[in-house]
Design an enzyme around this catalytic site. Sequence first.
Site, PDB file in Angstrom:
ATOM      1  N   CYS A   1      24.717   3.711  17.143  1.00 22.55           N
ATOM      2  CA  CYS A   1      24.361   2.343  16.772  1.00 22.55           C
ATOM      3  C   CYS A   1      22.895   2.068  17.116  1.00 22.55           C
ATOM      4  O   CYS A   1      22.006   2.617  16.484  1.00 22.55           O
ATOM      5  CB  CYS A   1      25.310   1.350  17.431  1.00 22.55           C
ATOM      6  SG  CYS A   1      25.238  -0.287  16.701  1.00 22.55           S
TER       7      CYS A   1
ATOM      8  N   HIS B   1      30.937   3.407  16.196  1.00 22.14           N
ATOM      9  CA  HIS B   1      31.061   3.595  17.645  1.00 22.14           C
ATOM     10  C   HIS B   1      32.222   4.532  17.988  1.00 22.14           C
ATOM     11  O   HIS B   1      33.336   4.054  18.208  1.00 22.14           O
ATOM     12  CB  HIS B   1      31.294   2.250  18.326  1.00 22.14           C
ATOM     13  CG  HIS B   1      30.084   1.386  18.384  1.00 22.14           C
ATOM     14  ND1 HIS B   1      29.149   1.492  19.384  1.00 22.14           N
ATOM     15  CD2 HIS B   1      29.645   0.396  17.570  1.00 22.14           C
ATOM     16  CE1 HIS B   1      28.186   0.609  19.193  1.00 22.14           C
ATOM     17  NE2 HIS B   1      28.451  -0.071  18.100  1.00 22.14           N
TER      18      HIS B   1
ATOM     19  N   GLU C   1      32.792   5.951  20.734  1.00 18.81           N
ATOM     20  CA  GLU C   1      33.250   5.714  22.107  1.00 18.81           C
ATOM     21  C   GLU C   1      34.288   4.592  22.177  1.00 18.81           C
ATOM     22  O   GLU C   1      34.919   4.384  23.196  1.00 18.81           O
ATOM     23  CB  GLU C   1      32.056   5.420  23.020  1.00 18.81           C
ATOM     24  CG  GLU C   1      31.453   4.036  22.935  1.00 18.81           C
ATOM     25  CD  GLU C   1      30.514   3.811  21.746  1.00 18.81           C
ATOM     26  OE1 GLU C   1      30.535   4.642  20.810  1.00 18.81           O
ATOM     27  OE2 GLU C   1      29.784   2.806  21.742  1.00 18.81           O
TER      28      GLU C   1
END
Lengths: 263, 832, 175
Positions: free
Chosen positions: A96, A226, A228
């Site tokens: 990002c 994302h 994660e």
Amino acid sequence: MKKNKVLILRTAGTNCDYETQSAFELCGIAVERVHISVLIENKSKIFEYDILVFPGGFSYGDDVASGKVLSNEIKNKLGSEVRKFALSGKPIIGICNGFQVLVKIGLLPDPELFTQVSTFSHNDYNKFECRWVYLKTGNKINNESNCIWTNKLPTIVSLPIAHGEGKFIPKNKSILNSLNKNNQIVFRYSSKDGNIPRYPLDPNGSVDNIAGICNKKGNVFGLMPHPERYIFHMQHPSRKNFTGKNHGWGKIIFQNAVDFVNR
Amino acid sequence: MEYTANCKIIEILELSDEKLIELSNKSVLSLSFEEMKKIQGYFRKLKRNPTDVEIETIAQTWSEHCKHKTLTGVVDYTELIPLKKGSFDKLPVSSRNKIEFLKDDKDYVQYEKKERTYNNLLEETIFKATKELNKKWCLSVFKDNAGVIEFDSENAVAFKVETHNHPSALEPYGGAATGVGGVIRDILGVGLGAKPLANTDVFCFGDPNISDSKVPYGIHHPKRIAKGVVAGVRDYGNRMGIPIVNGAVYFDDGYVANPLVYCGTMGILPKNKIEKKVIFGDLILLVGGRTGRDGIHGATFSSVKLDKKSDVNAVQIGNPIVEKKVLDAMLEARDLNLFRAVTDCGAGGLSSAIGELGEKIGARICLDKVPLKYFGLSPWEIWISEAQERMIFAVPLGKKDKIIEIFKRENVEATVVGEFTNDNRLVVLYDNNIVANLDMEFLHNGVPKPVRSAIHKIKEEKIQESIKMNYLEISQTLKVLLADLNVCSREWIIRQYDHEVQGQTIVKPLQGNCIEISGPSDAAVIFPYTIIKDTKKGIVLSNGFNPEYGKINVYKMACSSIEEALRNAVSVGGNIEKISLLDNFCWGNTNSPEVLGSLVCVANACYDMSKAFDVPFISGKDSLHNEYSTSDGKYSIPPALLISAMGVIDDVANTVTMSFKNTGNKIFLLGVTRNELGASVLAKIKNIRIGIVPAVYPNESKEIMKKIYLAINENVVESCHDCSEGGLAVAISEMAFSAKKGVQIYVDSVKTETNMLTMSETLFSESNGRFIVEVTHENETKFREVLKGSIFSEIGCVTDDENIIFESEKNKLKLQENSQDLLKIWQSTINW
Amino acid sequence: MFKIEVFTKEKFKNSKGELVLSDILSIGVRTILKVRYSPLYVIDGNVNYSEVRTLASELLSDKITETYVCKKCIVEDTVKNSKRDVVFFDDGEIPPPVGVCSTIKIWYKKNVTDPVSESILKAIKDLGIVKEFKVKRVGKYYLYGKISRITLHNITAKLLVNTLIQEYMVNGIYS
């Protein structure tokens, strides 16, 4: 044997560092979150690490433009170290805001060149959006791309995005062509069945639906979604299990890099 | 005492009563006559006049915003309860003198009069319930910046909700942003600092489609306010990296001039970091942003009614990145035990923060050491400025260098501005001259307790005339309901918030069976795995809010809000035995006995429900005087009680979402459907003025809530959703369209209180305490076993054809709608 | 003193301008056909040609989607009075706001916190320019289409400016 370590580079406004740390730790590697001021004071410290992470967030508020102030700082204060790290073949990921930084310092698409040849602008729908999207990796990419981060992913995966300036724009046609030719476009936004998406599945109007790219060598990887945030299957909005195990697609991405440095 | 040229002596010793009031008004002190008198007496005893710094300090400390004088003051309360016709004659003669005849709309009605005096309203209602419930998992309630409950054996979670109404009316973007920033600092300043995990937001705006001519002069249009507020909350919350996971938006023309902006933050901290302690000799460390003239008189201003000439300095603009840097650095300092106490600079700025921390021992501050944004501030301005992003730490002398080093590394300014003393005095210096020297005891406990009178008349409610509709009318009504501003999708707002940052939002504010479409979640669940390694536990956040009901019956409004907050938490897997509540009162001008009366009635409702559900309140806040005056008269807001709930969930794997999961599954409705359409959305759109407002039946619904928790933990619940605004029809539609499924509902199977309800009354009644639950065939027996003894029935099943069907043989009616058409209607109202 | 104005190149979307246009439509004004937004930075400090050039090209504009013009200002009250500004340099591309249009300039009043200006000061230091600076940020809107004086005032007052914290200047080309 030396233990491998991940460096998560953080600064004012970094805000995805904790979950990125957890993601790597769950893959069995040690992680340190290091403030950029510490690294600037001791530049060679960067080479103590095996994986370099530019995490998500709003570095310096994303004032002027996304990632602009941070990439300006890195270029001027840590430029040659970061470039050397990339050219050494060690894995680097920018997520990002981190992707925006990698592009604006010119580490992507080509760390040799180390010049900005692409950029990000505001989403076509003119607003920040947080939603899940489908990403097409494509078998071709899997087999022919060198990207060490995206091994073993199926053709279509889903991950969340959260950004206001995610529209990827290469400087000109020839940059785009070379990205395509070298299989550097690792993730494209897509519909559920792999076709060209429409809003909202195309969340920002990126050129050629680009959501993530890597360098030719495949060690430097940047993406707007994302990974994660999708480590456990419970994190998916429909809470179904798509991996066959208890984890989400994001875990595979981090595990790939950890396995790569543990080889 | 010497004075400097920078500080003025305020002449009050000889002022007449009239001049005292004039002084309070002219200087925006917002002090009452009694308070000014008390201050005059204090300085007469000292045989000197106060400085401007002193009088401002007292005004800030005694402000409604900081002291909550109304809620903790003395109230003489009278409640008038309507007598049923004919019951007067049955009353014993001795009690007949308590009956009053009052004229209602047309007729004279007999009212029974009940009177009670409260010495401290809050302590005798909401706080009393918490004390009586005495939960050992409540670790810190009603004393610190936020309420704190136990998370696990080593950690605790804190939750606080604040309002930032007046600033948001003047400058929607900056006002709302600093509202978020302020409540986050509350959590940073709870105990020795908590890490924020989630934000919540609830807004009240005027109708965004109102014509310009109906907006009072000098007030922003509701749509501009709404867009500005959303953008402000978005930009501050997103930059702080705290997901906004739960909220509500309510539109009503009563909020055109006084929009309401509630912001909440939940955070986590180790249990051994809950207590603050300040010791003689500790340094006062000011950390974060610089001080400027911004936000002067915010605390006192918040009790001033808005008018055209509102004080411009009350506007604050925030810088989230400064606050993020403070957050990052202070958590590290906390874990290294580098300070003994911390608090945020909120309303009243340094004066309140330092005054509070030093309340029990004393403090000495040098204002010239405070870093300024620009020159030219007088000492009193530095002292009470509400410049954003500042925190105060109490640091032991030996740890000064280390803590400053940590802040410096993150590029955060940290400056020693004084020390804590042991003389119980607040001493403020500027250029080595004393500019204030006040007794802590007088400052904190000297405020005279006002005595207010309050009266509340309970309206008699009658059932409306039977509402009969044919299938076309029901179809039309359902669509209008789904598109209604208070029912429609909030997706346009929610998606602008990064509600998944930190990666821990496992029950999201929007959810669906695939990623393309989404329905409204009842509550959010945070799974703090990045902070507490290997935990299975989670935190559920929800809210209950229904000002519409308060237009007829504020008692029921309060009960419904509390029950709704609990219901929402339970719907996703919350355990009612581990849920705590926050109250936030936004009221009109409580100097009016009727307005204060409704507040007392609501405080009583909070006590009653807290006890009945066995659920404690842990913190709260009030914002009074939400009133706007123009030449045409005064606009007071409709009373708004926000109830926010936070609970601990033992295993986050046992949480559920609201969208239907699989074709063929059975659908059960739990709870009783009553003829309760008073103040419902249906009543609003059909312009029906009478009707019974939904009541709460605590025993009945508590039982069901406990059983749902059991059922979810037995893994026999596929999806669960509560019935709220718009009733059963809206809830069923939401479950179906967010799953891209169809549904077949047999309306005759719904358990109603009497058989008198028509199909449309059954579909749109907003009775509390009801849940819709999806169960597989295999799990049906087990589900029924768990639910045994409660009122519930099977009402239909999930289908695959995207048709939403409501059928009643009794009424010979069948309604069929396409679920994706309804989705589009629901989504299109707010799409700015 | 210098002014650097940054323009989105014509072939790229101007996001903020589009948002303002949709707001203008939503209050019933249909004669405005296009809105472009340009940030304008007023740099007050002892800087030389190459430093301003670096600021404009490296920090304040995007190499691919944006272009800029830098003007040297002679008059003190720089935001309001631009008649005597002299073009200092640009990046060679013609800035897009061509044709007849009305403009609205909005900036924060003195002493109002502006986080963006603070970040720019930090970034200037990172560029190795260690000097005392002030940066003032002005938002400039170009409105294309026919408009009356009252409508332009309405757009400014109702949608763009909050006079509690901001000042503004309107330059209308009225129909």
